[in-house]
Design an enzyme around this catalytic site. Structure first.
Site, mmCIF file in Angstrom:
data_model
loop_
_atom_site.group_PDB
_atom_site.id
_atom_site.type_symbol
_atom_site.label_atom_id
_atom_site.label_comp_id
_atom_site.label_asym_id
_atom_site.label_seq_id
_atom_site.Cartn_x
_atom_site.Cartn_y
_atom_site.Cartn_z
ATOM 1 N N GLN A 11 2.790 13.825 17.962
ATOM 2 C CA GLN A 11 3.522 12.655 17.431
ATOM 3 C C GLN A 11 4.838 12.411 18.178
ATOM 4 O O GLN A 11 5.860 12.134 17.539
ATOM 5 C CB GLN A 11 3.832 12.858 15.953
ATOM 6 C CG GLN A 11 2.657 12.610 15.024
ATOM 7 C CD GLN A 11 3.140 12.328 13.604
ATOM 8 O OE1 GLN A 11 3.978 13.043 13.086
ATOM 9 N NE2 GLN A 11 2.612 11.289 12.986
ATOM 10 N N ASN A 67 10.260 0.264 4.999
ATOM 11 C CA ASN A 67 9.227 1.268 4.753
ATOM 12 C C ASN A 67 8.045 1.157 5.724
ATOM 13 O O ASN A 67 7.348 2.144 5.961
ATOM 14 C CB ASN A 67 8.725 1.111 3.308
ATOM 15 C CG ASN A 67 7.435 1.851 3.055
ATOM 16 O OD1 ASN A 67 7.421 3.064 2.943
ATOM 17 N ND2 ASN A 67 6.325 1.116 2.998
ATOM 18 N N ARG A 119 0.850 -1.204 0.000
ATOM 19 C CA ARG A 119 0.000 0.000 0.000
ATOM 20 C C ARG A 119 0.878 1.243 0.000
ATOM 21 O O ARG A 119 2.046 1.201 0.386
ATOM 22 C CB ARG A 119 -0.881 0.047 1.255
ATOM 23 C CG ARG A 119 -1.892 -1.062 1.312
ATOM 24 C CD ARG A 119 -2.987 -0.761 2.320
ATOM 25 N NE ARG A 119 -2.509 -0.757 3.688
ATOM 26 C CZ ARG A 119 -2.962 0.056 4.645
ATOM 27 N NH1 ARG A 119 -3.877 0.957 4.367
ATOM 28 N NH2 ARG A 119 -2.493 -0.029 5.867
ATOM 29 N N TYR A 169 5.922 8.873 17.099
ATOM 30 C CA TYR A 169 6.323 8.762 15.683
ATOM 31 C C TYR A 169 7.600 9.565 15.412
ATOM 32 O O TYR A 169 8.516 9.094 14.729
ATOM 33 C CB TYR A 169 5.165 9.272 14.824
ATOM 34 C CG TYR A 169 5.300 9.077 13.338
ATOM 35 C CD1 TYR A 169 4.825 7.912 12.716
ATOM 36 C CD2 TYR A 169 5.856 10.061 12.530
ATOM 37 C CE1 TYR A 169 4.921 7.744 11.347
ATOM 38 C CE2 TYR A 169 5.959 9.900 11.153
ATOM 39 C CZ TYR A 169 5.474 8.740 10.572
ATOM 40 O OH TYR A 169 5.571 8.581 9.206
ATOM 41 N N GLY A 173 5.365 1.324 8.415
ATOM 42 C CA GLY A 173 5.203 2.282 9.505
ATOM 43 C C GLY A 173 3.746 2.507 9.840
ATOM 44 O O GLY A 173 2.859 2.301 9.001
ATOM 45 N N PRO A 206 10.386 11.518 3.825
ATOM 46 C CA PRO A 206 9.240 12.066 3.077
ATOM 47 C C PRO A 206 8.547 13.152 3.888
ATOM 48 O O PRO A 206 8.503 13.113 5.124
ATOM 49 C CB PRO A 206 8.293 10.866 2.913
ATOM 50 C CG PRO A 206 9.112 9.647 3.234
ATOM 51 C CD PRO A 206 10.145 10.114 4.209
ATOM 52 N N GLY A 207 7.994 14.096 3.164
ATOM 53 C CA GLY A 207 7.059 15.031 3.779
ATOM 54 C C GLY A 207 5.670 14.424 3.763
ATOM 55 O O GLY A 207 5.514 13.197 3.896
HETATM 56 N N1 CAA Z 1 0.572 23.410 16.903
HETATM 57 C C1 CAA Z 1 0.020 24.038 17.982
HETATM 58 N N2 CAA Z 1 -1.175 23.718 18.475
HETATM 59 C C2 CAA Z 1 -1.864 22.751 17.862
HETATM 60 C C3 CAA Z 1 -1.365 22.061 16.744
HETATM 61 C C4 CAA Z 1 -0.108 22.450 16.269
HETATM 62 N N3 CAA Z 1 0.459 21.841 15.199
HETATM 63 N N4 CAA Z 1 -2.271 21.142 16.354
HETATM 64 C C5 CAA Z 1 -3.308 21.243 17.224
HETATM 65 N N5 CAA Z 1 -3.050 22.217 18.106
HETATM 66 C C6 CAA Z 1 -3.907 22.656 19.202
HETATM 67 C C7 CAA Z 1 -5.317 22.837 18.747
HETATM 68 O O1 CAA Z 1 -5.479 24.099 18.148
HETATM 69 C C8 CAA Z 1 -6.065 22.704 20.064
HETATM 70 O O2 CAA Z 1 -5.951 23.916 20.796
HETATM 71 P P1 CAA Z 1 -7.209 24.470 21.620
HETATM 72 O O3 CAA Z 1 -7.566 23.369 22.577
HETATM 73 O O4 CAA Z 1 -6.662 25.692 22.275
HETATM 74 O O5 CAA Z 1 -8.256 24.747 20.598
HETATM 75 C C9 CAA Z 1 -5.230 21.683 20.830
HETATM 76 O O6 CAA Z 1 -3.973 21.638 20.177
HETATM 77 C C10 CAA Z 1 -5.823 20.305 20.815
HETATM 78 O O7 CAA Z 1 -5.952 19.942 19.483
HETATM 79 P P2 CAA Z 1 -6.987 18.865 19.077
HETATM 80 O O8 CAA Z 1 -8.341 19.230 19.475
HETATM 81 O O9 CAA Z 1 -6.745 18.556 17.627
HETATM 82 O O10 CAA Z 1 -6.536 17.648 20.030
HETATM 83 P P3 CAA Z 1 -6.738 16.146 19.831
HETATM 84 O O11 CAA Z 1 -6.137 15.487 21.006
HETATM 85 O O12 CAA Z 1 -8.137 15.802 19.468
HETATM 86 O O13 CAA Z 1 -5.883 15.820 18.536
HETATM 87 C C11 CAA Z 1 -3.931 15.436 17.284
HETATM 88 C C12 CAA Z 1 -4.525 16.066 18.526
HETATM 89 C C13 CAA Z 1 -4.222 13.934 17.262
HETATM 90 C C14 CAA Z 1 -2.447 15.625 17.393
HETATM 91 C C15 CAA Z 1 -4.495 16.066 16.007
HETATM 92 O O14 CAA Z 1 -4.281 17.453 16.079
HETATM 93 C C16 CAA Z 1 -3.791 15.522 14.785
HETATM 94 O O15 CAA Z 1 -4.141 14.476 14.258
HETATM 95 N N6 CAA Z 1 -2.799 16.258 14.290
HETATM 96 C C17 CAA Z 1 -2.049 15.807 13.091
HETATM 97 C C18 CAA Z 1 -0.789 15.135 13.501
HETATM 98 C C19 CAA Z 1 -0.018 14.826 12.254
HETATM 99 O O16 CAA Z 1 0.412 15.704 11.515
HETATM 100 N N7 CAA Z 1 0.189 13.550 11.995
HETATM 101 C C20 CAA Z 1 0.900 13.176 10.798
HETATM 102 C C21 CAA Z 1 0.322 11.890 10.286
HETATM 103 S S1 CAA Z 1 0.962 11.513 8.676
HETATM 104 C C22 CAA Z 1 2.546 11.058 8.977
HETATM 105 O O17 CAA Z 1 2.992 10.938 10.071
HETATM 106 C C23 CAA Z 1 3.383 10.772 7.753
HETATM 107 C C24 CAA Z 1 4.613 11.540 7.762
HETATM 108 O O18 CAA Z 1 5.669 10.992 7.981
HETATM 109 C C25 CAA Z 1 4.582 12.970 7.410
#
Ligand code: CAA
Length: 240
Positions: A144, A82, A12, A147, A84, A177-178
């Site tokens: 993360q 790869n 995948r 991660y 993850g 990767p980004g």
């Molecule tokens: N910087 C600062 N504050 C942030 C933020 C950030 N990047 N992201 C969220 N917040 C804040 C929100 O604004 C919120 O603030 P308030 O409570 O004041 O409104 C607070 O953090 C809580 O945020 P959530 O309600 O989203 O909290 P949650 O616990 O429900 O979810 C989370 C948190 C799971 C981290 C969710 O924000 C999320 O999924 N973020 C994405 C994480 C991400 O980028 N993952 C990458 C996956 S892909 C990958 O990993 C592949 C790769 O290699 C690139």
């Protein structure tokens, strides 16, 4: 038959794109996968690439799986680590299982898989190992810690093993990767992803094939002077 390449998480997303490009370039490819039988069977039917199911976080399973690949196709000359997973959540909501699953699958797998193939590569005087890291291992990412720690570990692992392999014809490199258009990134909440895409100078998510091109470059026979490097492919989001 071309050199034997084994790609973990190969049915995948980024892994599937790597398998298909390496096959197109004449390598003999095996795709490992962890759990999604339907997708793996579909991948096999569409590509003709053999698939092998085992859990890369389990050393004994890696040993048995690699023995089977070797019996079917020959000794593994190219390994692409790869596979993850993500278990995202802020630290105050993260439990031990979320931490351990990501460390074991994303980083422990690199040890397990590399340990199983390294002696054969040393004996043959040739090997290519490419580890898929992440921009989030370089820069960190909110939600993360697990991660980012695992992926950051991959980058250190790569540089250490590269030093050990250099005199034996084994190169070890990483790709960081980004944000790539895969199921993993699709699982990020829409409003969060919109903000991330806004930070990518190229203005879009990457394509899995754009990571595969980097892997093909690094595993080539004539890439023997490239080792211990990290190739960032992230649309300019983080210039490391
Ligand atoms: N910087 C600062 N504050 C942030 C933020 C950030 N990047 N992201 C969220 N917040 C804040 C929100 O604004 C919120 O603030 P308030 O409570 O004041 O409104 C607070 O953090 C809580 O945020 P959530 O309600 O989203 O909290 P949650 O616990 O429900 O979810 C989370 C948190 C799971 C981290 C969710 O924000 C999320 O999924 N973020 C994405 C994480 C991400 O980028 N993952 C990458 C996956 S892909 C990958 O990993 C592949 C790769 O290699 C690139």
């Amino acid at each position: 038959m071309g050199r034997v390449a084994l790609v973990t998480g190969g049915t995948r997303g980024i892994g599937a794109a790597i398998c298909e490009l390496l096959r197109d370039k004449g390598y003999t490819v095996a795709a490992n996968y962890g759990g999604n039988d339907d997708r793996a069977n579909q991948f096999k039917a569409e590509t003709g690439i053999p698939v092998y199911k085992w859990d890369v976080s389990d050393m004994a399973a890696c040993q048995a799986g690699i023995e089977q690949v070797t019996a079917d196709l020959g000794a593994v000359e190219i390994l692409v680590n790869n596979a993850g997973i993500t278990r995202d959540g802020t630290m105050h909501k993260m439990d031990t299982d979320m931490w351990q699953a990501v460390i074991d699958t994303n980083l422990g797998s690199c040890f397990n898989m590399s340990r199983c193939v390294i002696s054969g590569m040393r004996e043959n005087g040739f090997g290519r190992i490419v580890n898929i890291g992440s921009i989030n291992g370089q820069a960190g990412q909110y939600g993360q810690v697990n991660y980012a720690a695992a992926k950051s570990g991959i980058h250190g692992f790569t540089k250490a093993l590269a030093q050990e392999g250099a005199a034996k014809g084994i190169t070890v490199n990483a790709i960081a990767p980004g944000y790539i258009a895969t199921d993993m990134v699709a699982a990020v909440p829409d409003q969060v992803l919109e903000k991330i895409v806004a930070q990518i100078p190229v203005g879009r998510l990457g394509e899995a094939g754009e990571i595969a091109r980097g892997v093909a470059f690094l595993v080539a026979d004539d890439a023997g002077f490239i080792t211990g490097s990290t190739l960032s492919i992230n649309g300019g989001q983080h210039m490391y």
